[in-house]
Design a protein around this motif. Sequence first.
Motif, short mmCIF file in Angstrom:
data_model
loop_
_atom_site.label_atom_id
_atom_site.label_comp_id
_atom_site.label_asym_id
_atom_site.label_seq_id
_atom_site.Cartn_x
_atom_site.Cartn_y
_atom_site.Cartn_z
N SER A 143 0.85 -1.19 0.00
CA SER A 143 0.00 0.00 0.00
C SER A 143 0.89 1.24 0.00
O SER A 143 2.09 1.16 -0.22
CB SER A 143 -0.91 -0.02 1.23
OG SER A 143 -0.14 0.24 2.38
N GLY A 275 -3.23 -0.99 -2.12
CA GLY A 275 -3.43 -0.18 -3.31
C GLY A 275 -2.60 -0.58 -4.52
O GLY A 275 -3.09 -0.58 -5.65
N THR A 306 -7.53 -0.79 -3.01
CA THR A 306 -7.32 0.47 -2.30
C THR A 306 -8.28 0.53 -1.10
O THR A 306 -9.11 -0.36 -0.91
CB THR A 306 -7.56 1.65 -3.27
OG1 THR A 306 -8.74 1.39 -4.00
CG2 THR A 306 -6.41 1.78 -4.25
N ASP A 307 -8.13 1.58 -0.28
CA ASP A 307 -8.90 1.65 0.96
C ASP A 307 -10.40 1.60 0.70
O ASP A 307 -10.90 2.21 -0.24
CB ASP A 307 -8.55 2.95 1.69
CG ASP A 307 -7.12 2.90 2.23
OD1 ASP A 307 -6.51 1.82 2.21
OD2 ASP A 307 -6.64 3.95 2.68
#
Length: 338
Positions: A143, A275, A306-307
């Motif tokens: 990430s 991510g 991703t988040d």
Amino acid sequence: MKVLGIETSCDETGVAVYDTEAGLRAHALYSQIALHAEYGGVVPELASRDHVRKLLPLIRQTLAESGMAVDDIDGVAYTAGPGLVGALLVGAGVARALAWALDVPAVAVHHMEGHLLAPLMEDDQSDPLRGRPEPPFVALLVSGGHTQLVAVDAIGRYRLLGETLDDAAGEAFDKTAKLMGLPYPGGPQLAALAGQGRAGAFRFPRPMTNRPGLDFSFSGLKTQVLLAWRDSDKTDQTRADIARAFEEAVVDTLAIKCERALDAAGCDTLVVAGGVGANTRLRERLTAMTAARGGRTCFPRPAFCTDNGAMIAFAGALRLQAGQREDASVRVTPRWDM
Ligand code: KG4
Ligand code: ZN
């Protein structure tokens, strides 16, 4: 059990409802990218304030889309860290208050465990290569804040095999993009640009691959790009060529270490999350590497790399199902080992 998940660790407000019987019922995401773009990075105070503005409307929207009323919720899961302290506190405060009002349990979730478990939400029975991966497996977490190789012996039993000694892979993408003049957040744009680059025009080293070990170091690569860009003709084609060589170096390095980690752990299943897991070249390279050894690589769909709130609802549901209960204090842990 129907669990509401809340993610507010950085610059995305994510909300979802995960049903342990029916799977993901609804999810919604609000990205603050436009808010932070003019500053070239995330401004923590602005992030917290925007989570305050967006979180309750997103919860209402997600519940409406799930076809459920708020009192159908059996538990609330929220990201308690690692992340920006003010941003985390918004999610934690709302989650605890809601759980208290509904008289249901709330559970603190580790953001990286959320990422790590995200591929387990994908359960496409029609394709044996996409069915839900079962531990033991090796997870690559890539990430903006972390690059880690983790042996997952069971859900909740994790062994760190290796991690970055300096920049995370996503951070290297973002910083490299920035030094070649791409706007924030540069990672995905650099990846898109790499698609137009010519193979072999530039070549960068694969850091720390010529000695044993599972740790990473990406900050030197960024310096190599800086020097190549500084001495170049700075045309769009050159920028794309450098982006391609940089992406190849990162992807190659990650693939070499993933293969080593699979050997070390005696596993054939690799799970990729975070991510940078949305990166097409990385997905192709790791899929080919595991296929060649008779194994497979599992990814979440790009939106859940991703988040997002879905991974937090899912991780929280597993913990609540396993009987985890906590007191009502609002706690966050900005720095937190998994
Ligand atoms: O997991 P994430 O959404 O947030 C963190 O927890 O950090 O990851 C964001 C990171 C950023 O550094 C972004 O540049 C990178 O993931 N990223 C990518 C791609 N999409 C997102 N990096 C390379 N290629 C992509 N397609
Ligand atoms: Zn994340």
